[in-house]
Design an enzyme around this catalytic site. Structure first.
Site: not given
Length: 613
Positions: A268, A482, A485, A487
């Protein structure tokens, strides 16, 4: 015969004792973690019942020693230099530096002052601190880590199930070989090779029955299914404990096995490649005051936990703007947020999403001017290329897009070096971000990710789809993130890796199979190195266990007796069996040397590769 029995039992008991000592040494890292849980605390009590003083200990305060289990949330505790902080909490008074290496793996002490968070198990170094407890007992960070590591050590790796599957038939095979050994030497071998009866193992009278019995017992004693059974769990025990000391919370041996074979790492952007501390760097508008744009944007974002929302709200509060009350807030993960402000619907988020909320269409030239203006102002504000800038758009009912806000976030210091080293290991690095294409491309170029592996404007569902596509092609995928979104992607990946800030539990850390307690991207490399080293030990142990039995059992069965006049005794067989188990456990303990040696080797290899380039 009695002397042989005594020696056999002696060797076996000695082997068991040494093996148990080695096992205790293997779990020494866990014992160190447990020792960090302080049993006593120094409770601060004031006559007024208030602990709001800026002094570490006010003049009317008294301190009493109490069991840490009796501490409750909100209690004030005094921690002197050199003492272990007993509970999670925040600094209420005092300034000091704290050693957090046992939790984060970071050797440098961390400066703490009023308002800073501290964790149980860390050590106060410099000056007295007054701590206000925020979580205690089993809810403290160190207790959760210990519990999670213990759970992890109880979870079998798939390769362990293979070893267990082999161990069962192995026992029956050895028993069959023992019976076959007895039958061969009693009925056939002693007749074909009569000279074997002259060996001491056959006794002074050259008794074929005694010879056959001893060789059959040798086969039973020398065989070592223990080595097979210990090969995997001892390495996993050491690996997970060592990981906990380095600030790597690994949720099981199966995680280490999957991580060791990863060939793609998906990352991410916000909070992962960047520091996750965004700030408003510019505001532009179409026919409105910039403060009005900020004001209504802060109102919409007020109940949102996204880092961009925090940046907007913090900016508005720093300017002392009054934030209007909102109604009917609606958030769409990865796209934006909408709410009613002063009787009109206001949306803030991605340009396409904001435009879709309202029928009014803003002129394309105005949008281009708006974006160019906000990016120009943001660049002037940051004065550095080492920033990631995200633009969010503000739209209002009846007007369409009315403004834009630039949010800048600094890249992590170790982002570029981590990406380069992952690539040097032959691992493909892929950037998955919900941010706009220009911002993602800039970050990808800075850290060294190829354009074809930089994916922008993705929803959480699209991130998951990208991971599923690689898995369907036979790749092993790790996902690093982290936020909430991330997960779904963390849960879907073969190995989910979450960065954790200040010990806070998030949806990402709950979904991940590895948590980086040090909140450093370079810990991804440390976890990968540890996984590969652990699985290398597992394979070494299994290879040794198999090779030992392949060589030792035929010798115990008397294969060298006819030509070399050599045969084992039961006592020698017992000694070899014990040493085989000890070797496996001791080899696993060598993992404890992995940390410093592996890191130095990686640095030298990387520097050499850089010189060649």
């Amino acid at each position: 015969m009695s002397r042989t029995q005594v020696m056999l039992l002696g060797f076996v008991l000695l082997g068991r004792s040494l093996e148990e000592r080695a096992r205790l040494k293997a779990s020494s890292d866990m014992n160190e973690l447990l020792s960090l849980i302080s049993t006593q605390s120094r409770l601060v009590i004031t006559s007024s019942g208030s602990n709001s003083s800026t002094d570490v200990v006010s003049s009317d305060a008294i301190c009493i020693e109490v069991p840490t289990d009796d501490i409750r949330v909100g209690d004030s505790l005094l921690v002197f230099p050199g003492e272990t902080i007993p509970v999670d909490g925040r600094v209420a008074a005092g300034r000091s530096v704290v050693d957090e290496s046992m939790l984060t793996g970071e050797s440098l002490p961390v400066f703490k002052e009023k308002g800073a968070s501290v964790s149980a198990g860390t050590i106060n170094w410099d000056s007295p601190l007054r701590i206000e407890a925020s979580s205690t007992g089993s809810n403290s960070t160190i207790s959760k880590i210990v519990n999670m590591v213990e759970d992890a050590q109880g979870r079998e790796a798939p390769i362990q199930r293979l070893a267990d599957t082999i161990a069962g038939p192995f026992v029956y095979s050895v028993m069959t070989l023992s019976a076959a050994t007895f039958g061969f030497w009693y009925y056939v071998g002693s007749n074909i090779f009569p000279d074997v009866l002259l060996n001491d193992i056959a006794g002074p009278e050259g008794d074929p029955l005694l010879l056959s019995l001893k060789l059959a017992v040798d086969v039973l004693v020398v065989s070592c299914p223990c080595a097979l059974g210990l090969a995997t769990p001892t390495a996993i025990l050491v690996g997970t404990s060592l990981g906990a000391r380095q600030g790597l919370l690994i949720r099981g041996g199966d995680v280490l096995e999957r991580l060791a074979s990863v060939d793609h790492v998906m990352l991410d952007k916000t909070g992962t490649l960047t520091e996750g501390k965004p700030a408003v760097s510019a505001i532009t508008s179409l026919g409105h005051e910039e403060l009005e744009i900020l004001q209504i944007a802060a109102a919409v974002e007020k109940t949102t936990s996204h880092p961009i929302a925090h940046a907007i709200i913090s900016k508005a509060e720093s300017l002392n703007l009054s934030i209007p009350v909102t109604r009917g807030q609606l958030a769409e993960s990865g796209s934006g947020t909408m709410a009613e402000v002063n009787g009109l619907l206001v949306a803030i988020g991605k340009l396409k999403w904001v435009q879709e909320r309202f029928q009014q269409k803003t002129d394309l030239s105005d949008l281009m001017t708006l974006e160019q203006s906000v990016m120009h102002k943001s660049l002037q504000d940051s004065q550095s290329s080492n920033h990631s800038t995200t633009v969010v758009y503000v739209g209002r009912e009846g007007e369409g897009v009315i403004g834009a806000i630039a949010i800048s976030d600094k890249l992590r210091e170790d982002a570029e070096s981590t990406i380069r080293r992952l690539q040097h290991k032959g691992i493909e690095t892929v950037l998955l971000s919900g941010d706009r294409e220009e911002a993602v491309a800039t970050v990808a170029k800075t850290v060294g990710i190829e354009d074809k592996f930089a994916n922008a404007s993705l929803t959480p569902q699209q991130k998951s789809a990208a991971i599923s596509g690689l898995q369907a092609s036979g790749h092993r995928v790790a996902m690093v993130g982290d936020g909430i979104n991330d997960a779904p992607s963390l849960a879907l990946a073969d190995v989910g890796i979450a960065l954790q800030v200040e010990g806070q539990e998030t949806a990402a850390s709950n979904a991940a199979s590895i948590i980086l307690l040090g909140n450093r991207l370079s810990q991804v490399l440390e976890a990968l190195d540890l996984a590969q080293a652990t699985m290398a030990k597992v394979h070494q142990n299994l290879s040794w266990a198999v090779a030992y039995n392949v060589v030792a059992i035929p010798i115990a069965a008397g294969v060298l007796l006819p030509n070399f006049d050599f045969a084992m005794t039961p006592s020698l067989s017992g000694g070899l069996m014990a040493m085989s188990s000890i070797f496996v456990v001791s080899n696993s303990l060598l993992l404890q040397l992995h940390g410093s040696q592996k890191k130095r080797k990686e640095n030298l290899t990387y520097k050499h590769a850089q010189k060649e380039q």
